[in-house]
Design an enzyme around this catalytic site. Structure first.
Site: not given
Length: 383
Positions: A72, A74, A105, A139-140, A168, A354
């Site tokens: 992903h 995003d 990520d 995805e997020e 991931e 994150h």
């Protein structure tokens, strides 16, 4: 592969992707960058936009055996940028570490798999089978118009996916020390227990749902769902929020709501969880309902062609055999699993994802590129 040459290219591409402020669901130009490079490497790239979400599907080659790299573009929001040591969308190197939102990520993974594919296409132009990419920008976020929609489209076409590597961040203490060969299922529930509102001084004229909820919620929390198995830990239920009351101190509330999540193994299923929750609640409260939302069924890839190729490639680069794990949260692998493909997740160390000052070791980007290249070679060049 010549690690120095392609490693430098992967680092440069990682930096370029970080500069795109692709806070979910905004792709911010990342996918165009990737598609341009893959097209130049001989891939047929098909943009797939669903709703407001950009996705693409790309393939190279023909014949039996399709290896897909999924990921992903995003990223999660940055939080207060003043808390970052450097601006989150300006890739910054300090002491051998690259900082920026999405470094781990998962823009380093996207760069590594893209550069690995370029090198593979150059060295194995007539490779067997197909090499594919499935990339989303959802995805997020809610994950409703991303991978799940692309997979449904591919299934409707009769596309066969044999092996899939999701980029991931799976590693724990060092690159490649852990690969995810499955994920637990996840189901969310919101319980509403109904009583009767009344004056707190006259409980005989009311029915306090808080009191009746105590035993019910405790029983749910203590329920032994299963014992797990060799690949999965036991199924567990956790409450995330409980609410009741009007804000006044002299009112017995009329309702109580409780939000919970169940992460479940392959030893049970969503239907069983729903049924048992309702049975337990009915033993303690008279009026209730539950709203359910299934996030994903559990999936597992047992040791075989894909796991063996991934483990061998990791060990050849790092010198260490990886541990297989099904722990952690959910990923888009749960949608791809519907195709029946073998799936693993392999990416950078996940300690900073994150977080403020998200980062990745610069040395890990070339090594991850080499690992991805090794997987391609073992599955598609050796046939």
């Amino acid at each position: 592969m010549p690690t120095t040459e392609y490693g430098a290219a992967a680092v440069a591409l990682t930096r370029q992707l970080i500069e795109c402020p692709s806070v979910t669901p905004n792709d911010a130009g990342c996918q165009e960058i990737l598609m341009q490079r893959l097209t130049a490497a001989g891939f047929d790239c098909e943009p797939m936009r669903f709703g407001e979400v950009d996705n693409f599907w790309a393939t190279r080659g023909k014949g039996e055996g399709t290896l897909v790299f999924a990921g992903h573009t995003d990223v999660v929001p940055t939080g207060p940028e003043t808390r970052w040591s450097t601006p989150p969308f300006i890739p910054t190197e300090r002491d051998g570490v690259l900082y920026g939102r999405g470094t781990a990520d998962m823009k380093a993974s996207l760069a590594a798999m893209t550069v690995a594919a370029e090198a593979f296409a150059k060295q194995h132009g007539d490779h067997s089978g197909r090499l594919g990419f499935l990339i989303t920008a959802d995805e997020e976020g809610p994950a409703t118009d991303g991978t799940v929609r692309v997979v449904d489209e591919l299934i409707s076409r009769g596309e066969r996916l044999d092996w899939c590597v999701v980029g991931e961040p799976s590693s724990s203490a060092s690159l490649g020390d852990v690969i995810k060969n499955g994920r637990r299922g996840s189901i969310n529930g919101v319980i509403t227990i109904r009583g009767k509102q009344g004056h707190i001084a006259y409980p005989q004229f009311a029915d306090n749902p808080i009191h009746s909820a105590f035993l019910a919620l405790d029983a749910l929390a203590k329920e032994p769902w299963d014992q797990g198995n060799a690949f999965f830990e036991p199924t567990r239920l956790q409450f995330g929020n409980i609410q009741a009351g009007t804000g006044a101190t002299n009112i017995i509330p009329g309702t109580l709501t409780a939000q919970f999540n169940v992460r479940f193994s392959t030893e049970t299923d969503a239907t069983t969880i729903r049924s048992r929750c309702e049975q337990i609640l009915s033993q303690h409260v008279s009026e209730f309902d539950i709203e359910w939302r299934l996030s994903g069924e559990p999936f597992l890839t047992e040791p075989g062609a894909l796991v063996d190729a991934v483990a061998a490639s990791i060990e050849s680069i790092t010198g260490t055999a990886p541990i297989l794990s099904t722990g952690g949260g959910t990923s888009d692998g749960r949608f791809i699993a519907k195709t029946g493909t073998q799936i693993v997740e392999l990416g950078p160390i996940n300690a900073s994802i994150h977080q403020v000052d998200e980062h990745i070791s610069l040395d890990d980007i070339p090594r991850l590129t080499a690992i991805y290249f090794g997987i391609m070679t073992r599955l598609l060049a050796a046939h």
